[in-house]
Scaffold this motif. Structure first.
Motif, PDB file in Angstrom:
ATOM      1  N   PHE A  12       0.846  -1.183   0.000  1.00 14.00           N
ATOM      2  CA  PHE A  12       0.000   0.000   0.000  1.00 14.00           C
ATOM      3  C   PHE A  12       0.885   1.237   0.000  1.00 14.00           C
ATOM      4  O   PHE A  12       2.065   1.164   0.319  1.00 14.00           O
ATOM      5  CB  PHE A  12      -0.886   0.014   1.252  1.00 14.00           C
ATOM      6  N   GLN A  32       0.707   5.712   0.815  1.00  8.37           N
ATOM      7  CA  GLN A  32      -0.066   6.868   1.251  1.00  8.37           C
ATOM      8  C   GLN A  32       0.767   8.118   1.056  1.00  8.37           C
ATOM      9  O   GLN A  32       1.857   8.251   1.619  1.00  8.37           O
ATOM     10  CB  GLN A  32      -0.494   6.743   2.708  1.00  8.37           C
ATOM     11  N   LYS A  43      -3.575  12.378   1.196  1.00 12.08           N
ATOM     12  CA  LYS A  43      -4.362  11.445   0.390  1.00 12.08           C
ATOM     13  C   LYS A  43      -4.677  10.187   1.186  1.00 12.08           C
ATOM     14  O   LYS A  43      -4.002   9.868   2.162  1.00 12.08           O
ATOM     15  CB  LYS A  43      -3.600  11.072  -0.886  1.00 12.08           C
ATOM     16  N   GLU A  44      -5.675   9.463   0.745  1.00 12.97           N
ATOM     17  CA  GLU A  44      -6.033   8.215   1.385  1.00 12.97           C
ATOM     18  C   GLU A  44      -5.024   7.128   1.015  1.00 12.97           C
ATOM     19  O   GLU A  44      -4.375   7.185  -0.028  1.00 12.97           O
ATOM     20  CB  GLU A  44      -7.439   7.789   0.959  1.00 12.97           C
ATOM     21  N   ARG A  45      -4.943   6.137   1.881  1.00 12.82           N
ATOM     22  CA  ARG A  45      -4.094   4.997   1.585  1.00 12.82           C
ATOM     23  C   ARG A  45      -4.624   4.268   0.359  1.00 12.82           C
ATOM     24  O   ARG A  45      -5.839   4.079   0.212  1.00 12.82           O
ATOM     25  CB  ARG A  45      -4.050   4.051   2.784  1.00 12.82           C
ATOM     26  N   GLU A  46      -3.716   3.859  -0.493  1.00 14.82           N
ATOM     27  CA  GLU A  46      -4.075   3.219  -1.758  1.00 14.82           C
ATOM     28  C   GLU A  46      -3.437   1.837  -1.837  1.00 14.82           C
ATOM     29  O   GLU A  46      -2.230   1.690  -1.569  1.00 14.82           O
ATOM     30  CB  GLU A  46      -3.577   4.082  -2.927  1.00 14.82           C
ATOM     31  N   VAL A  84      -1.671  -0.915  -3.783  1.00 17.58           N
ATOM     32  CA  VAL A  84      -0.827  -0.865  -4.975  1.00 17.58           C
ATOM     33  C   VAL A  84      -0.771  -2.218  -5.660  1.00 17.58           C
ATOM     34  O   VAL A  84      -1.092  -2.345  -6.838  1.00 17.58           O
ATOM     35  CB  VAL A  84       0.584  -0.388  -4.590  1.00 17.58           C
ATOM     36  N   ALA A 136      -2.778  -2.313  -9.088  1.00 18.22           N
ATOM     37  CA  ALA A 136      -3.706  -1.214  -9.332  1.00 18.22           C
ATOM     38  C   ALA A 136      -3.458  -0.626 -10.723  1.00 18.22           C
ATOM     39  O   ALA A 136      -2.327  -0.687 -11.239  1.00 18.22           O
ATOM     40  CB  ALA A 136      -3.519  -0.139  -8.272  1.00 18.22           C
ATOM     41  N   SER A 191      -3.068   2.278 -11.599  1.00 19.36           N
ATOM     42  CA  SER A 191      -2.090   3.367 -11.563  1.00 19.36           C
ATOM     43  C   SER A 191      -0.648   2.873 -11.688  1.00 19.36           C
ATOM     44  O   SER A 191       0.246   3.656 -12.008  1.00 19.36           O
ATOM     45  CB  SER A 191      -2.244   4.174 -10.272  1.00 19.36           C
ATOM     46  N   THR A 213      -8.576  -5.863   2.161  1.00 15.47           N
ATOM     47  CA  THR A 213      -8.485  -4.621   2.930  1.00 15.47           C
ATOM     48  C   THR A 213      -8.151  -4.856   4.400  1.00 15.47           C
ATOM     49  O   THR A 213      -7.772  -3.916   5.086  1.00 15.47           O
ATOM     50  CB  THR A 213      -9.797  -3.829   2.846  1.00 15.47           C
TER      51      THR A 213
END
Length: 126
Positions: free
Chosen positions: A37, A39, A43-46, A48, A61, A63, A111
């Motif tokens: 992940f 962050q 910004k919110e945690r994303e 990866v 992801a 991105s 999650t």
């Protein structure tokens, strides 16, 4: 003591590469699904990338797809995140997390995790 330790972060120019490592101590990663992940400030945690305990299924992801590759070496009790073609928007603190399950990766990263590392800073800047 059970812990995950990330390493390999640093400052890199756009287009450069880094390889992050997530090493476990106090437990074996063999039966653990691992997620990476990140962050960024404000910004919110994303999520990866993530990888199943067997290594046979992964998820990236959108991105980072095509630029980042997650892998694992259970013999070394370590999971890696190879990051190529880094962009300034990849700048963040990167965390690894582990959850005990042998279920495959499907449709995105889980999650809920049992353990989290302390994070490693990745800065992409010229």
């Amino acid at each position: 003591q059970v812990q995950l330790v990330e390493s390999g972060g640093g400052l890199v120019q756009p287009g450069g590469s880094l390889r992050l490592s997530c090493a476990a101590s106090g437990f074996t990663l063999d039966y653990y699904y691992i997620g990476w992940f990140r962050q960024a400030p404000g910004k919110e945690r994303e999520g990866v990338s993530c990888i199943s305990s067997s290594g046979r299924s992964t998820y990236d992801a959108d991105s980072v797809k095509g630029r980042f590759t997650i892998s694992r070496d259970n013999a070394q009790n370590t999971v890696y995140l190879q990051m190529n073609g880094l962009k300034p928007e990849d700048t963040a603190v990167y965390y690894c997390a582990a959850v005990r399950t042998t279920r495959p990766v499907r449709g995105g990263c889980r999650t809920a995790y049992d353990y989290w590392g302390q994070g490693t800073q990745v800065t992409v800047s010229s």
